[in-house]
Design a protein around this motif. Structure first.
Motif, mmCIF file in Angstrom:
data_model
loop_
_atom_site.group_PDB
_atom_site.id
_atom_site.type_symbol
_atom_site.label_atom_id
_atom_site.label_comp_id
_atom_site.label_asym_id
_atom_site.label_seq_id
_atom_site.Cartn_x
_atom_site.Cartn_y
_atom_site.Cartn_z
ATOM 1 N N THR A 41 0.773 -1.253 0.000
ATOM 2 C CA THR A 41 0.000 0.000 0.000
ATOM 3 C C THR A 41 0.798 1.294 0.000
ATOM 4 N N TRP B 218 -1.868 -4.302 -0.580
ATOM 5 C CA TRP B 218 -2.921 -3.422 -1.078
ATOM 6 C C TRP B 218 -4.239 -4.172 -0.960
ATOM 7 N N ASN B 219 -5.187 -3.602 -0.207
ATOM 8 C CA ASN B 219 -6.407 -4.314 0.138
ATOM 9 C C ASN B 219 -7.585 -3.344 0.256
ATOM 10 N N PRO B 220 -7.976 -2.693 -0.843
ATOM 11 C CA PRO B 220 -9.024 -1.674 -0.752
ATOM 12 C C PRO B 220 -10.396 -2.211 -0.369
ATOM 13 N N THR B 221 -10.626 -3.506 -0.479
ATOM 14 C CA THR B 221 -11.945 -4.067 -0.151
ATOM 15 C C THR B 221 -12.011 -4.672 1.247
ATOM 16 N N HIS C 134 -6.498 -7.282 -3.091
ATOM 17 C CA HIS C 134 -6.199 -6.897 -4.476
ATOM 18 C C HIS C 134 -4.704 -7.006 -4.748
ATOM 19 N N THR D 269 -8.666 -3.347 -11.966
ATOM 20 C CA THR D 269 -7.769 -2.460 -11.217
ATOM 21 C C THR D 269 -7.388 -1.261 -12.073
ATOM 22 N N ARG D 270 -7.467 -0.086 -11.451
ATOM 23 C CA ARG D 270 -7.024 1.151 -12.105
ATOM 24 C C ARG D 270 -5.668 1.538 -11.551
ATOM 25 N N ASP E 128 -9.816 7.465 -8.369
ATOM 26 C CA ASP E 128 -10.569 6.943 -7.234
ATOM 27 C C ASP E 128 -10.440 5.422 -7.161
ATOM 28 N N GLY E 129 -9.890 4.918 -6.046
ATOM 29 C CA GLY E 129 -9.691 3.485 -5.871
ATOM 30 C C GLY E 129 -8.514 2.924 -6.629
ATOM 31 N N GLY E 130 -7.716 3.804 -7.238
ATOM 32 C CA GLY E 130 -6.577 3.355 -8.034
ATOM 33 C C GLY E 130 -5.424 2.840 -7.188
ATOM 34 N N ASP F 211 -2.102 5.910 -5.057
ATOM 35 C CA ASP F 211 -2.860 6.956 -4.375
ATOM 36 C C ASP F 211 -1.884 7.958 -3.762
#
Length: 185
Positions: free
Chosen positions: A82, A98-101, A115, A138-139, A143-145, A148
């Motif tokens: 992250t 990296w774990n946005p969810t 992710h 994945t972006r 937003d949510g990329g 960050d």
């Protein structure tokens, strides 16, 4: 996140490299490969070059082309972390996966995967480690990329990822790290 088998990745990368090598034969002009949309230069704790991960935007997400140098034959966990920092010697500055969810770790974990969870890298005796990975949905930025405000890093671990144990798959220490960076404008 859907990730096909690593064997398919290795074959895809090997075929692409073979075709690229053949394209330069015979004195004909060679079409340049597209520039990466982002990349991570991998280094070990001593700062030695350990390879590179190039990121390309696709219609379904991101494609990652990895070349890992200087690794003994074996299996190594790979993750996206992250924070865009790779402070030696242990690279813990790269933060967690990296774990946005908010999922648990591992493709084999019913509560996973992050992710940032990637297949294991398998390096054969006397070979350079290569893999092509697809990060569906994945972006790179926005937003949510992936990249960050504090960035992101690509990390290779000392051992294989068991694909189920939270939070890191028992993959051991971080042996190579690279900050994922956008090209200079």
């Amino acid at each position: 996140m859907t990730i096909p088998s690593l064997a398919r990745y290795s074959l895809t990368a090997a075929a692409a490299l073979a075709l690229a090598g053949c394209a330069g034969m015979g004195g004909k002009s060679v079409e340049k490969l597209p520039a990466a949309d982002a990349s991570a230069q991998l280094v070990d704790a001593r700062g030695a070059d350990r390879g590179r991960a190039d990121f390309y935007k696709t219609t379904t997400g991101l494609r990652v082309e990895l070349v890992a140098r200087g690794f003994a034959a074996g299996t190594y966990g790979m993750h996206i972390h992250t924070v865009g920092r790779c402070d030696a010697p242990d690279f813990t500055s790269a933060g967690p996966h990296w774990n946005p969810t908010g999922a648990q770790h591992g493709r084999d974990n019913p509560m996973g995967a992050h992710h940032g969870d990637l297949p294991n890298l398998v390096v054969d005796e006397g070979a350079i480690g290569r893999a092509t990975l697809t990060l569906v949905g994945t972006r790179l930025t926005g937003d949510g990329g992936l990249i960050d405000a504090d960035g992101a890093a690509f990390v290779i671990h000392a051992g294989p990822d068991d694909m189920k144990t939270d939070p890191s798959g028992n993959s051991g220490g971080r042996v190579a790290c690279g900050v994922i960076e956008l090209p200079a404008q």
